[in-house]
Design a protein around this motif. Structure first.
Motif, PDB file in Angstrom:
ATOM      1  N   SER A  29      64.726-109.275 112.297  1.00 29.18           N
ATOM      2  CA  SER A  29      64.698-108.879 110.893  1.00 29.18           C
ATOM      3  C   SER A  29      63.278-108.615 110.416  1.00 29.18           C
ATOM      4  CB  SER A  29      65.348-109.950 110.009  1.00 29.18           C
ATOM      5  OG  SER A  29      65.391-109.549 108.664  1.00 29.18           O
ATOM      6  N   ALA A  30      62.340-109.523 110.710  1.00 27.24           N
ATOM      7  CA  ALA A  30      60.966-109.333 110.259  1.00 27.24           C
ATOM      8  C   ALA A  30      59.990-109.945 111.244  1.00 27.24           C
ATOM      9  CB  ALA A  30      60.765-109.944 108.873  1.00 27.24           C
ATOM     10  N   SER A  31      58.815-109.342 111.320  1.00 28.81           N
ATOM     11  CA  SER A  31      57.701-109.861 112.100  1.00 28.81           C
ATOM     12  C   SER A  31      56.518-110.038 111.166  1.00 28.81           C
ATOM     13  CB  SER A  31      57.334-108.890 113.230  1.00 28.81           C
ATOM     14  OG  SER A  31      56.128-109.274 113.874  1.00 28.81           O
ATOM     15  N   GLY A  32      55.771-111.122 111.379  1.00 31.98           N
ATOM     16  CA  GLY A  32      54.610-111.383 110.530  1.00 31.98           C
ATOM     17  C   GLY A  32      55.011-112.040 109.227  1.00 31.98           C
ATOM     18  N   GLY A  33      54.086-111.993 108.257  1.00 33.30           N
ATOM     19  CA  GLY A  33      54.409-112.504 106.928  1.00 33.30           C
ATOM     20  C   GLY A  33      54.319-114.002 106.782  1.00 33.30           C
ATOM     21  N   ALA A  34      53.382-114.661 107.492  1.00 33.27           N
ATOM     22  CA  ALA A  34      53.168-116.102 107.327  1.00 33.27           C
ATOM     23  C   ALA A  34      51.672-116.380 107.442  1.00 33.27           C
ATOM     24  CB  ALA A  34      53.935-116.895 108.378  1.00 33.27           C
ATOM     25  N   VAL A  35      51.175-117.248 106.577  1.00 39.17           N
ATOM     26  CA  VAL A  35      49.737-117.512 106.516  1.00 39.17           C
ATOM     27  C   VAL A  35      49.456-118.976 106.227  1.00 39.17           C
ATOM     28  CG1 VAL A  35      49.031-115.181 105.828  1.00 39.17           C
ATOM     29  CG2 VAL A  35      49.711-116.825 104.072  1.00 39.17           C
ATOM     30  N   LEU A  36      48.265-119.409 106.649  1.00 40.87           N
ATOM     31  CA  LEU A  36      47.722-120.707 106.232  1.00 40.87           C
ATOM     32  C   LEU A  36      46.708-120.428 105.130  1.00 40.87           C
ATOM     33  CD1 LEU A  36      47.200-123.776 106.516  1.00 40.87           C
ATOM     34  CD2 LEU A  36      45.528-123.215 108.292  1.00 40.87           C
ATOM     35  N   VAL A  37      46.972-120.973 103.961  1.00 41.43           N
ATOM     36  CA  VAL A  37      46.100-120.781 102.802  1.00 41.43           C
ATOM     37  C   VAL A  37      45.416-122.105 102.481  1.00 41.43           C
ATOM     38  CG1 VAL A  37      45.991-120.102 100.368  1.00 41.43           C
ATOM     39  CG2 VAL A  37      47.627-119.003 101.905  1.00 41.43           C
ATOM     40  N   THR A  38      44.131-122.046 102.144  1.00 40.48           N
ATOM     41  CA  THR A  38      43.378-123.264 101.834  1.00 40.48           C
ATOM     42  C   THR A  38      42.653-123.097 100.509  1.00 40.48           C
ATOM     43  OG1 THR A  38      41.651-124.778 102.630  1.00 40.48           O
ATOM     44  CG2 THR A  38      41.345-122.445 103.109  1.00 40.48           C
TER      45      THR A  38
ATOM     46  N   VAL B  99      49.902-108.907  94.200  1.00 40.75           N
ATOM     47  CA  VAL B  99      50.648-109.823  95.068  1.00 40.75           C
ATOM     48  C   VAL B  99      51.587-109.037  95.975  1.00 40.75           C
ATOM     49  CG1 VAL B  99      52.437-111.608  95.098  1.00 40.75           C
ATOM     50  CG2 VAL B  99      50.467-111.853  93.589  1.00 40.75           C
ATOM     51  N   ARG B 100      52.317-108.090  95.395  1.00 39.25           N
ATOM     52  CA  ARG B 100      53.269-107.304  96.203  1.00 39.25           C
ATOM     53  C   ARG B 100      52.556-106.576  97.329  1.00 39.25           C
ATOM     54  NH1 ARG B 100      54.778-102.272  96.856  1.00 39.25           N
ATOM     55  NH2 ARG B 100      53.373-101.520  95.223  1.00 39.25           N
ATOM     56  N   ARG B 101      51.487-105.865  97.001  1.00 36.05           N
ATOM     57  CA  ARG B 101      50.776-105.095  98.033  1.00 36.05           C
ATOM     58  C   ARG B 101      50.200-106.014  99.102  1.00 36.05           C
ATOM     59  NH1 ARG B 101      49.018-102.119  93.408  1.00 36.05           N
ATOM     60  NH2 ARG B 101      47.098-103.363  93.366  1.00 36.05           N
ATOM     61  N   ASP B 102      49.613-107.118  98.677  1.00 36.46           N
ATOM     62  CA  ASP B 102      49.001-108.045  99.627  1.00 36.46           C
ATOM     63  C   ASP B 102      50.054-108.669 100.541  1.00 36.46           C
ATOM     64  OD1 ASP B 102      47.021-109.554 100.846  1.00 36.46           O
ATOM     65  OD2 ASP B 102      47.123-111.156  99.359  1.00 36.46           O
ATOM     66  N   ALA B 103      51.142-109.145  99.961  1.00 43.56           N
ATOM     67  CA  ALA B 103      52.178-109.825 100.749  1.00 43.56           C
ATOM     68  C   ALA B 103      52.790-108.884 101.782  1.00 43.56           C
ATOM     69  CB  ALA B 103      53.259-110.367  99.821  1.00 43.56           C
ATOM     70  N   PHE B 104      53.129-107.670 101.378  1.00 41.58           N
ATOM     71  CA  PHE B 104      53.783-106.740 102.299  1.00 41.58           C
ATOM     72  C   PHE B 104      52.822-106.162 103.333  1.00 41.58           C
ATOM     73  CE2 PHE B 104      57.126-106.837  99.097  1.00 41.58           C
ATOM     74  CZ  PHE B 104      58.259-106.810  99.889  1.00 41.58           C
ATOM     75  N   SER B 105      51.527-106.295 103.108  1.00 45.61           N
ATOM     76  CA  SER B 105      50.561-105.786 104.089  1.00 45.61           C
ATOM     77  C   SER B 105      50.593-106.579 105.384  1.00 45.61           C
ATOM     78  CB  SER B 105      49.149-105.824 103.498  1.00 45.61           C
ATOM     79  OG  SER B 105      48.654-107.163 103.406  1.00 45.61           O
ATOM     80  N   ARG B 106      51.159-107.771 105.352  1.00 52.92           N
ATOM     81  CA  ARG B 106      51.206-108.633 106.542  1.00 52.92           C
ATOM     82  C   ARG B 106      52.607-108.733 107.130  1.00 52.92           C
ATOM     83  NH1 ARG B 106      47.327-111.020 103.166  1.00 52.92           N
ATOM     84  NH2 ARG B 106      48.886-112.147 101.931  1.00 52.92           N
ATOM     85  N   LEU B 107      53.512-107.844 106.741  1.00 49.64           N
ATOM     86  CA  LEU B 107      54.914-107.972 107.101  1.00 49.64           C
ATOM     87  C   LEU B 107      55.464-106.659 107.637  1.00 49.64           C
ATOM     88  CD1 LEU B 107      57.544-109.718 106.927  1.00 49.64           C
ATOM     89  CD2 LEU B 107      57.814-108.856 104.599  1.00 49.64           C
ATOM     90  N   THR B 108      56.252-106.741 108.713  1.00 49.38           N
ATOM     91  CA  THR B 108      56.909-105.570 109.280  1.00 49.38           C
ATOM     92  C   THR B 108      58.384-105.881 109.470  1.00 49.38           C
ATOM     93  OG1 THR B 108      54.903-104.925 110.482  1.00 49.38           O
ATOM     94  CG2 THR B 108      56.982-103.955 111.220  1.00 49.38           C
ATOM     95  N   PHE B 109      59.254-104.986 109.006  1.00 48.11           N
ATOM     96  CA  PHE B 109      60.685-105.162 109.212  1.00 48.11           C
ATOM     97  C   PHE B 109      61.089-104.492 110.524  1.00 48.11           C
ATOM     98  CE2 PHE B 109      60.263-105.401 104.543  1.00 48.11           C
ATOM     99  CZ  PHE B 109      60.719-106.703 104.387  1.00 48.11           C
ATOM    100  N   THR B 110      61.953-105.161 111.277  1.00 48.64           N
ATOM    101  CA  THR B 110      62.339-104.681 112.600  1.00 48.64           C
ATOM    102  C   THR B 110      63.717-105.216 112.973  1.00 48.64           C
ATOM    103  OG1 THR B 110      61.727-104.682 114.954  1.00 48.64           O
ATOM    104  CG2 THR B 110      61.171-106.647 113.689  1.00 48.64           C
ATOM    105  N   VAL B 111      64.435-104.476 113.806  1.00 52.48           N
ATOM    106  CA  VAL B 111      65.705-105.003 114.333  1.00 52.48           C
ATOM    107  C   VAL B 111      65.501-105.652 115.699  1.00 52.48           C
ATOM    108  CG1 VAL B 111      67.095-103.331 113.067  1.00 52.48           C
ATOM    109  CG2 VAL B 111      66.367-102.796 115.405  1.00 52.48           C
ATOM    110  N   ASP B 112      64.303-105.541 116.252  1.00 52.59           N
ATOM    111  CA  ASP B 112      64.004-106.121 117.565  1.00 52.59           C
ATOM    112  C   ASP B 112      63.933-107.644 117.460  1.00 52.59           C
ATOM    113  OD1 ASP B 112      63.042-106.858 120.046  1.00 52.59           O
ATOM    114  OD2 ASP B 112      61.410-105.401 120.081  1.00 52.59           O
TER     115      ASP B 112
END
Length: 341
Positions: A111-120, A278-291
């Motif tokens: 469904s998705a790849s990426g989209g997770a971060v460690l924030v400090t 927020v929208r642009r930043d969040a989606f910049s680290r996310l890719t949707f995929t069926v793989d």
């Protein structure tokens, strides 16, 4: 430490058995397909499919029932207890559920790849986390496994494993509030919560999880279906996967437009819209995929085993591509037929 993880696994398994005994049993194929998902943009196809009626059109108005969750382990409890047939979920809980149930669930698509971060909010040095509080959505979820694996690579351990980093399971909304108040030092979260911690609470991205994976690709969300539903509800499962593939193609064709549709669905579920930054930043680290990215799933299983969350990392039967491959073949046949006209 390994024994402690296995004990947690066994205790959770007993809970599942107890819950299953309380579920009302349905006749084979009876009733709607019960589909779970979370209000995270990493569940983008689910959010848009739910909000815009794609799943209802695919399965019929009485053919699908939606259930919302906030973290993967909670959702997998529902799957294994018999109250869900399918679920969009993080790869970590999917792995744990597969092993705990001895194969009662299958990953039928990515469904998705990426989209997770460690924030400090403090210095970006591993040793600075000693004695600090770091949030994850839930113990045993995908981000919890990623955080603990990363901590180990830095020579650190969580407090419950004899170290001095306090790993706290919190809902993403609570994490945002506590982080903004200065009551949390860091958090490993899925999007859009990472971007919100940065733009709304003064955080800084320390680790983009893509940096830890070859090619920057890893499964953050997968679509799982119970083995029982695959056996007893093949037409409904195929309709679900077909809708999922169609939504993913829309995301691939128009990432910007699809991200806006996901953001609108997110607002509808949470009552909180995403600002444009927020929208642009969040989606910049996310890719949707069926793989389903099976190789990365194996690596994640090895991480979970090393943490004591799994008794072994053999997940060779976890991915079942039969329905997905049939849908993809149909998609290819339609393209060829259209090109021939």
């Amino acid at each position: 430490m390994r024994r402690r993880g296995v004990c947690v696994l066994v205790m959770a398994g007993l809970l599942v058995v107890g819950l299953a005994g309380c579920q009302k049993q349905r006749a084979p194929g009876e009733g709607p397909l019960r589909l779970g998902f979370f209000p995270n943009i990493t569940h983008g196809q689910a959010l848009v499919g739910h909000a815009e009626g794609h799943f209802v059109r695919a399965l019929g108005e009485d053919g699908v029932e939606f259930k919302q969750f906030t973290a993967g382990p909670q959702a997998m409890e529902a799957v294994l207890a018999g109250s869900l047939d399918a679920c969009y979920v993080g790869s970590g809980p999917a792995l744990l559920a597969y092993v705990r149930s001895q194969g009662a669930v299958r990953v039928v698509a990515g469904s998705a790849s990426g989209g997770a971060v460690l924030v400090t909010r403090g210095p970006m040095e591993a040793q600075a986390l000693r004695g600090r509080k770091v949030a994850v959505p839930q113990i045993g979820n995908t981000q919890d496994i990623a955080l603990r694996t990363w901590l180990h690579a830095q020579g650190l351990q969580s407090w419950d494993r004899g170290g001095d980093v306090h790993v706290l399971p919190l809902t993403n909304a609570d994490t945002l509030q506590l982080f903004a108040r200065g009551q949390l030092d860091a958090a490993w979260v899925p999007e859009p919560w990472g971007a919100r911690l940065v733009h709304e609470a003064g955080g800084r991205i320390w680790v983009d999880e893509r940096e830890l994976w070859p090619g920057g690709v890893f499964p953050s969300t997968v679509l799982v279906v119970t083995e029982k539903a695959l056996r007893e509800r093949p037409a409904q499962v195929e309709a679900l996967v077909r809708a999922h593939v169609a939504l993913t193609r829309e995301a691939e064709k128009d990432p910007e437009g699809f991200s806006r549709r996901v953001a609108a669905a997110f607002k509808g579920l949470t009552g909180k819209g995403l600002s444009e930054p927020v929208r642009r930043d969040a989606f910049s680290r996310l890719t949707f995929t069926v793989d389903p990215l099976p190789g990365a799933l194996v690596t994640q299983a090895e991480h979970a085993e090393a943490l004591g969350y799994l008794p072994d990392a053999d997940v060779s039967g976890l991915v079942d591509r039969r329905v997905l491959d049939a849908v993809l073949r149909g998609e290819a046949d339609r393209r060829r037929a259209a090109a021939a006209q």
